[in-house]
Design an enzyme around this catalytic site. Structure first.
Site, short mmCIF file in Angstrom:
data_model
loop_
_atom_site.label_atom_id
_atom_site.label_comp_id
_atom_site.label_asym_id
_atom_site.label_seq_id
_atom_site.Cartn_x
_atom_site.Cartn_y
_atom_site.Cartn_z
N LYS A 83 0.82 -1.21 0.00
CA LYS A 83 0.00 0.00 0.00
C LYS A 83 0.86 1.27 0.00
CE LYS A 83 -3.90 -2.31 2.32
NZ LYS A 83 -4.86 -2.24 3.46
N TYR A 99 -12.24 -2.36 -3.68
CA TYR A 99 -12.75 -2.47 -2.30
C TYR A 99 -14.27 -2.36 -2.24
CZ TYR A 99 -8.19 -2.46 0.10
OH TYR A 99 -6.96 -2.79 0.59
N PHE A 114 -15.32 3.59 7.00
CA PHE A 114 -13.98 4.02 6.60
C PHE A 114 -13.74 3.95 5.09
CE2 PHE A 114 -13.76 -0.47 7.92
CZ PHE A 114 -13.27 -1.06 6.76
N ARG A 164 2.89 -6.50 8.99
CA ARG A 164 2.23 -5.35 9.61
C ARG A 164 2.90 -4.96 10.92
NH1 ARG A 164 -3.81 -7.25 7.67
NH2 ARG A 164 -4.03 -5.80 5.92
N ASN A 192 -1.95 0.15 6.89
CA ASN A 192 -1.37 -1.10 7.40
C ASN A 192 -0.51 -1.85 6.37
OD1 ASN A 192 -3.42 -1.99 5.81
ND2 ASN A 192 -4.61 -2.96 7.44
N HIS A 225 -2.18 -5.51 1.57
CA HIS A 225 -3.45 -6.21 1.38
C HIS A 225 -3.15 -7.64 0.96
CE1 HIS A 225 -7.44 -7.29 -0.16
NE2 HIS A 225 -6.76 -7.87 -1.15
N GLU A 248 -9.65 -10.86 -7.45
CA GLU A 248 -8.68 -9.77 -7.26
C GLU A 248 -7.50 -9.90 -8.23
OE1 GLU A 248 -7.71 -9.78 -3.09
OE2 GLU A 248 -9.72 -9.11 -2.51
P1 ADP Z 1 -7.76 -6.81 5.89
O1 ADP Z 1 -6.98 -5.88 4.99
O2 ADP Z 1 -6.93 -7.33 7.03
O3 ADP Z 1 -8.44 -7.92 5.12
P2 ADP Z 1 -10.40 -5.56 6.09
O4 ADP Z 1 -10.77 -6.33 4.88
O5 ADP Z 1 -11.30 -5.65 7.30
O6 ADP Z 1 -8.91 -5.92 6.59
O7 ADP Z 1 -10.28 -4.01 5.72
C1 ADP Z 1 -9.72 -3.61 4.50
C2 ADP Z 1 -8.80 -2.43 4.74
O8 ADP Z 1 -9.58 -1.30 5.17
C3 ADP Z 1 -7.78 -2.60 5.88
O9 ADP Z 1 -6.64 -3.32 5.48
C4 ADP Z 1 -7.44 -1.17 6.22
O10 ADP Z 1 -6.56 -0.58 5.27
C5 ADP Z 1 -8.82 -0.51 6.09
N1 ADP Z 1 -9.51 -0.50 7.38
C6 ADP Z 1 -10.06 -1.55 8.03
N2 ADP Z 1 -10.62 -1.20 9.20
C7 ADP Z 1 -10.41 0.15 9.30
C8 ADP Z 1 -10.74 1.12 10.29
N3 ADP Z 1 -11.39 0.79 11.40
N4 ADP Z 1 -10.35 2.40 10.06
C9 ADP Z 1 -9.70 2.75 8.93
N5 ADP Z 1 -9.36 1.87 7.95
C10 ADP Z 1 -9.70 0.59 8.14
MG MG Z 2 -9.92 -7.83 3.67
#
Ligand code: ADP
Ligand code: MG
Length: 139
Positions: free
Chosen positions: A11, A51, A59, A104, A114, A117, A128
């Protein structure tokens, strides 16, 4: 167990900090193989489409803005159980909860920024990968 492919995105927070090489090193050390890779600057339409599943989440706007802020590095990783394996290598969504040695934990700032992805299921991995690559790109 089977040989799978999964999609990785390094990212903007990570490309900004020159952490691409460090992250790729953790990926390769884990045994996953990079079978396609491209650096690109996502458009709002691309980030929003990618997304789409999160579009109702609070968010979403912040996430699209972040993902389009600077270039990303998209890649396809291949290996035994690659989908679950890469989720393990990435660590928890919230870096403060991520295990030692995970990407991470090593590189990310917070739950939004973070660093990486990774696809969360084989079905989503197929979608994807198709979003960014053609079958002929995977070598
Ligand atoms: P992951 O990437 O671990 O699969 P998610 O699919 O739940 O996590 O979320 C997608 C992405 O959205 C996260 O990697 C992060 O960049 C962002 N994200 C998730 N939760 C939050 C939050 N509470 N506040 C801001 N950004 C978030
Ligand atoms: Mg995810």
């Amino acid at each position: 167990m089977a040989i799978e492919r999964t999609l990785s995105i390094i990212k903007p927070d990570a490309t900004e900090k020159n952490n691409v090489g460090g992250i790729l090193q953790v990926i390769e050390k884990s045994g996953l193989r990079i079978v396609a890779m491209r650096r690109m600057h996502l458009t709002t339409a691309q980030a929003g489409g990618f997304y789409e599943v999160h579009k109702e989440r609070p968010f979403f706007g912040e996430l699209v803005e972040f993902m389009t802020r600077n270039p990303v590095v998209v890649s396809v990783l291949e290996g035994e159980d690659a989908v679950a394996k890469y989720r393990e290598v990435m660590g928890a969504t919230d870096p403060s909860k991520a295990a030692d040695g995970t990407i991470r934990k090593l590189f990310a700032k917070d739950i939004g920024e973070n660093s990486v992805h990774g696809s969360d299921s084989l079905e989503n991995a197929k979608r994807e990968i198709g979003f960014f690559f053609a079958e002929a790109d995977l070598l």
